[in-house]
Design a protein around this motif. Structure first.
Motif, short mmCIF file in Angstrom:
data_model
loop_
_atom_site.label_atom_id
_atom_site.label_comp_id
_atom_site.label_asym_id
_atom_site.label_seq_id
_atom_site.Cartn_x
_atom_site.Cartn_y
_atom_site.Cartn_z
N TYR A 1 -10.53 4.21 -0.58
CA TYR A 1 -9.15 4.20 -0.10
C TYR A 1 -8.55 2.82 -0.35
CZ TYR A 1 -10.36 8.57 2.11
OH TYR A 1 -10.76 9.87 2.32
N LYS B 1 0.87 -1.18 0.00
CA LYS B 1 0.00 0.00 0.00
C LYS B 1 0.90 1.22 0.00
CE LYS B 1 -3.69 2.12 2.67
NZ LYS B 1 -4.58 1.93 3.84
N SER C 1 -14.91 5.68 -6.08
CA SER C 1 -13.74 6.08 -5.31
C SER C 1 -13.71 5.38 -3.96
CB SER C 1 -13.69 7.60 -5.10
OG SER C 1 -14.60 7.99 -4.09
N HIS D 1 0.09 4.53 -0.48
CA HIS D 1 -0.45 5.79 0.04
C HIS D 1 -1.79 5.54 0.73
CE1 HIS D 1 -3.63 6.06 -2.98
NE2 HIS D 1 -2.75 5.48 -3.78
N GLN D 2 -2.33 6.60 1.34
CA GLN D 2 -3.62 6.51 2.02
C GLN D 2 -4.59 7.56 1.49
OE1 GLN D 2 -2.87 6.69 6.23
NE2 GLN D 2 -1.69 4.80 6.22
N LYS D 3 -4.51 7.85 0.22
CA LYS D 3 -5.35 8.86 -0.40
C LYS D 3 -6.53 8.22 -1.12
CE LYS D 3 -1.49 12.02 -1.12
NZ LYS D 3 -0.64 11.41 -0.13
N ARG D 4 -7.65 8.95 -1.19
CA ARG D 4 -8.81 8.47 -1.95
C ARG D 4 -8.46 8.49 -3.43
NH1 ARG D 4 -14.18 7.48 -1.48
NH2 ARG D 4 -14.22 8.00 0.72
N VAL D 5 -8.84 7.41 -4.13
CA VAL D 5 -8.55 7.27 -5.55
C VAL D 5 -9.84 6.88 -6.28
CG1 VAL D 5 -7.25 5.93 -7.27
CG2 VAL D 5 -6.17 6.59 -5.13
N ASN E 1 -13.45 -0.13 2.26
CA ASN E 1 -12.60 0.95 1.75
C ASN E 1 -13.35 2.27 1.52
OD1 ASN E 1 -10.66 -1.06 1.71
ND2 ASN E 1 -10.93 -1.46 -0.46
#
Length: 153
Positions: A67, A23, A65, A25-29, A129
């Motif tokens: 996480y 993993k 979207s 990053h911890q950003k919303r994608v 998520n």
């Protein structure tokens, strides 16, 4: 100068990369997946060609979207496909939309909201998520589409 490299050793989990590195990053994608379906319909209270029975090859595009999980996935594309196939497409593909959908004029504008609500409901049931539908685009022709966005709902 060497342009291409032949891979000799595939990266190995727990040797070349640790599990906690999967993993990034911890950003919303936002991830997107599109589907097509063929259906017939006609419009009520409309003066034009679409008042008579006719068909389209529709394209629907979902923007979802969330996480990333521990291996870096927001949602498996196969999970979006399963919801589409099992829960939504069955009401649309090779159907007479005026009968297979809830009572509505089968405009792209009405249908895209119904499709958005269906996908949103079934994503919520996955409960992973912090998934959410951000947008749905429904192309009635290659150059004409309606769109529903989360912020408008």
């Amino acid at each position: 100068m060497e342009r291409f490299k032949i891979v000799k050793d595939l990266q190995k989990i727990d040797i070349d990369i640790e599990r906690d590195e999967l993993k990034f990053h911890q950003k919303r994608v936002l991830v997107s997946k599109s589907f097509t379906f063929d259906a017939a319909h006609h419009l009520h209270c409309y003066e034009g060609k679409c008042k008579t029975l006719h068909g389209h090859t529709y394209e629907v595009i979902f923007g979802v979207s969330g996480y990333p999980n521990e291996i870096g996935l927001v949602i498996d594309f196969g999970d979006i496909k399963k919801i589409w196939k099992d829960q939504i497409e069955i009401h649309l593909d090779h159907q007479y939309l005026n009968q297979s959908l809830p009572k509505m004029n089968t405009t792209a504008e009405n249908m895209v909201v119904w499709i958005f609500e269906q996908m949103d409901q079934f994503l919520n049931e996955l409960n992973q998520n912090e998934l959410r539908v951000e947008f749905v685009k429904l192309y009635e022709t290659p150059t004409s589409y309606a769109e529903a966005r989360r912020e408008w709902m």
